[in-house]
Design an enzyme around this catalytic site. Structure first.
Site, PDB file in Angstrom:
ATOM      1  N   GLN A  82       0.834  -1.215   0.000  1.00  0.00           N
ATOM      2  CA  GLN A  82       0.000   0.000   0.000  1.00  0.00           C
ATOM      3  C   GLN A  82       0.867   1.264   0.000  1.00  0.00           C
ATOM      4  O   GLN A  82       0.491   2.288   0.578  1.00  0.00           O
ATOM      5  CB  GLN A  82      -0.926   0.004   1.224  1.00  0.00           C
ATOM      6  CG  GLN A  82      -2.126  -0.901   1.091  1.00  0.00           C
ATOM      7  CD  GLN A  82      -3.092  -0.426  -0.004  1.00  0.00           C
ATOM      8  OE1 GLN A  82      -3.219   0.748  -0.270  1.00  0.00           O
ATOM      9  NE2 GLN A  82      -3.761  -1.375  -0.642  1.00  0.00           N
ATOM     10  N   SER A  83       2.006   1.208  -0.657  1.00  0.00           N
ATOM     11  CA  SER A  83       2.939   2.331  -0.599  1.00  0.00           C
ATOM     12  C   SER A  83       2.401   3.594  -1.285  1.00  0.00           C
ATOM     13  O   SER A  83       2.061   3.578  -2.471  1.00  0.00           O
ATOM     14  CB  SER A  83       4.254   1.913  -1.260  1.00  0.00           C
ATOM     15  OG  SER A  83       5.061   3.046  -1.491  1.00  0.00           O
ATOM     16  N   ASN A  84       2.386   4.686  -0.523  1.00  0.00           N
ATOM     17  CA  ASN A  84       2.026   5.989  -1.095  1.00  0.00           C
ATOM     18  C   ASN A  84       3.135   6.491  -2.008  1.00  0.00           C
ATOM     19  O   ASN A  84       2.870   7.105  -3.043  1.00  0.00           O
ATOM     20  CB  ASN A  84       1.813   7.008   0.025  1.00  0.00           C
ATOM     21  CG  ASN A  84       0.630   6.640   0.893  1.00  0.00           C
ATOM     22  OD1 ASN A  84      -0.489   6.541   0.403  1.00  0.00           O
ATOM     23  ND2 ASN A  84       0.866   6.431   2.185  1.00  0.00           N
ATOM     24  N   CYS A  86       5.117   4.692  -3.826  1.00  0.00           N
ATOM     25  CA  CYS A  86       5.037   3.985  -5.109  1.00  0.00           C
ATOM     26  C   CYS A  86       3.893   4.541  -5.958  1.00  0.00           C
ATOM     27  O   CYS A  86       4.010   4.654  -7.179  1.00  0.00           O
ATOM     28  CB  CYS A  86       4.869   2.479  -4.880  1.00  0.00           C
ATOM     29  SG  CYS A  86       6.399   1.724  -4.264  1.00  0.00           S
ATOM     30  N   HIS A 119      -1.443   1.879  -8.086  1.00  0.00           N
ATOM     31  CA  HIS A 119      -0.163   1.486  -8.700  1.00  0.00           C
ATOM     32  C   HIS A 119      -0.425   0.925 -10.089  1.00  0.00           C
ATOM     33  O   HIS A 119       0.250   1.264 -11.063  1.00  0.00           O
ATOM     34  CB  HIS A 119       0.537   0.375  -7.893  1.00  0.00           C
ATOM     35  CG  HIS A 119       0.906   0.754  -6.491  1.00  0.00           C
ATOM     36  ND1 HIS A 119       1.025  -0.193  -5.484  1.00  0.00           N
ATOM     37  CD2 HIS A 119       1.188   1.948  -5.923  1.00  0.00           C
ATOM     38  CE1 HIS A 119       1.375   0.423  -4.354  1.00  0.00           C
ATOM     39  NE2 HIS A 119       1.468   1.722  -4.602  1.00  0.00           N
TER      40      HIS A 119
END
Ligand SMILES: Cc1ncc(COP(=O)(O)O)c(C=O)c1O
Length: 330
Positions: A82-84, A86, A119
């Site tokens: 859940q990387s912001n 990325c 993403h």
């Protein structure tokens, strides 16, 4: 003491303008009432204006300056599912017409939601790895593969937290100080709470305040995962790297800064009772959306500190909202 030369270099540093700046500084009286303080504000970096905003946009403006992209065909970076960071990197690659490869730890989701959905929507190629330790070597392997295909990759560090990326938050400190100085609320000092993890945001703020010689503003970095000691060491190291880029001999360790790891709970991305309460308070009192991994834990840290220690006479409370709302919808 103000380092005018370094501030001038910062103002003219090459960057790719992704963000919609300045972000608003909101006066939040209902939240102030809950905190039991007269003056509270939220600096809305959740609304940096690109790809659903958040703190990564400011860092990527510096990381993706045109001069760094000469000959580059692909951006590679890494993060959690859940990387912001990325999300914003994938969107920046789309805007720049570049390929993007994201190395994400964790299983491939059957039905991607939140940032995982974004993403993919921004067209990134996803490579999943079993755990965090494999992200670095996998990024290297992807970069080699791209070079073998005749392309050229630019690898971005986790969270874009480098000396260079932190310049985005040194510039944000300058922006915030100008906004605070225009307030007519009779306050003479401020404490700024913010979420901290890979530390580029905290480092940049420390650096900016140090260049400005501002000791009336105290920073509190609330951890999403690391220990308070790790946050302190990493953020001071990154601030020094940023200072070196600007050719400044400023002393970041003189800026009042605390790090707080009391809100991590069971770990990264796992909500706590206090972070849930903070999320509800921001939503119900001010219509503001926090995220479960970062901003809600920072807000919980702010509530806990103010109720435990109170504030000094003439002090205002400032919350830096670093964004991340897509994670709430995951
Ligand atoms: C929404 C949000 N807030 C705060 C942080 C922490 O910022 P930093 O990595 O610069 O410490 C991140 C990224 O890790 C984030 O995505």
């Amino acid at each position: 003491m103000t380092d005018h030369d370094a501030l001038e270099r910062l103002a003219h540093w090459p960057r790719r303008p992704f963000a919609d700046l300045p972000t608003p500084l909101l006066r939040v009286d209902r939240l102030a009432g809950r905190l039991g303080v007269p003056h509270a504000y939220v600096k809305m970096d959740a609304e940096t204006g690109f790809a659903l905003g958040g703190n990564k946009v400011r860092k990527l403006e510096f990381e993706l300056a045109p001069e760094r992209l000469a000959g580059v065909t692909c951006l590679i970076t890494a993060g959690g599912p859940q990387s912001n960071h990325c999300r914003v990197t994938a969107a920046a690659a789309a805007r720049l017409g570049l390929r993007c490869v994201l190395v994400l730890n964790g299983p491939e989701p059957e039905h991607p939601t939140g940032n995982a959905l974004l993403h993919r929507l921004f067209g990134a190629e996803i490579v999943t790895v079993a755990d965090r330790a494999l992200r670095g070597p996998t990024m290297e392997a992807v970069a080699r593969r791209i070079a073998g295909e005749g392309g050229r990759a630019l690898m971005l560090a986790l969270g874009a937290s480098t000396g260079l990326g932190s310049l985005g938050y040194a510039a944000a400190a300058v922006e915030l100080c100008a906004q605070l100085d225009r307030l007519d609320d009779g306050c003479t000092s401020s404490t700024v709470w913010l979420s901290s993890s890979s530390c580029g945001t905290l480092a940049g703020l420390i650096l900016g305040l140090s260049l400005l010689g501002r000791t009336d503003i105290r920073l509190v970095g609330v951890s999403a995962d690391a220990t308070a000691e790790e946050l302190r060491t990493t953020s001071l190291a990154l601030a020094s790297e940023g200072a070196a880029l600007l050719g400044s001999g400023t002393r970041p360790d003189r800026i009042p800064c605390e790090t707080d790891d009391s809100q991590v709970g069971q770990g990264y991305g796992l909500p706590t009772d206090a972070s849930r309460e903070a999320t509800e308070a921001f939503a119900r009192l001010e219509g503001l959306v926090l995220d479960p991994t970062y901003s809600s834990k920072a807000a919980a840290g702010m509530f806990a500190a103010v109720s435990r220690d109170g504030i000094r006479r003439g002090e205002r409370v400032v919350f830096l909202h670093t964004g991340g709302a897509p994670g709430l919808l995951a």
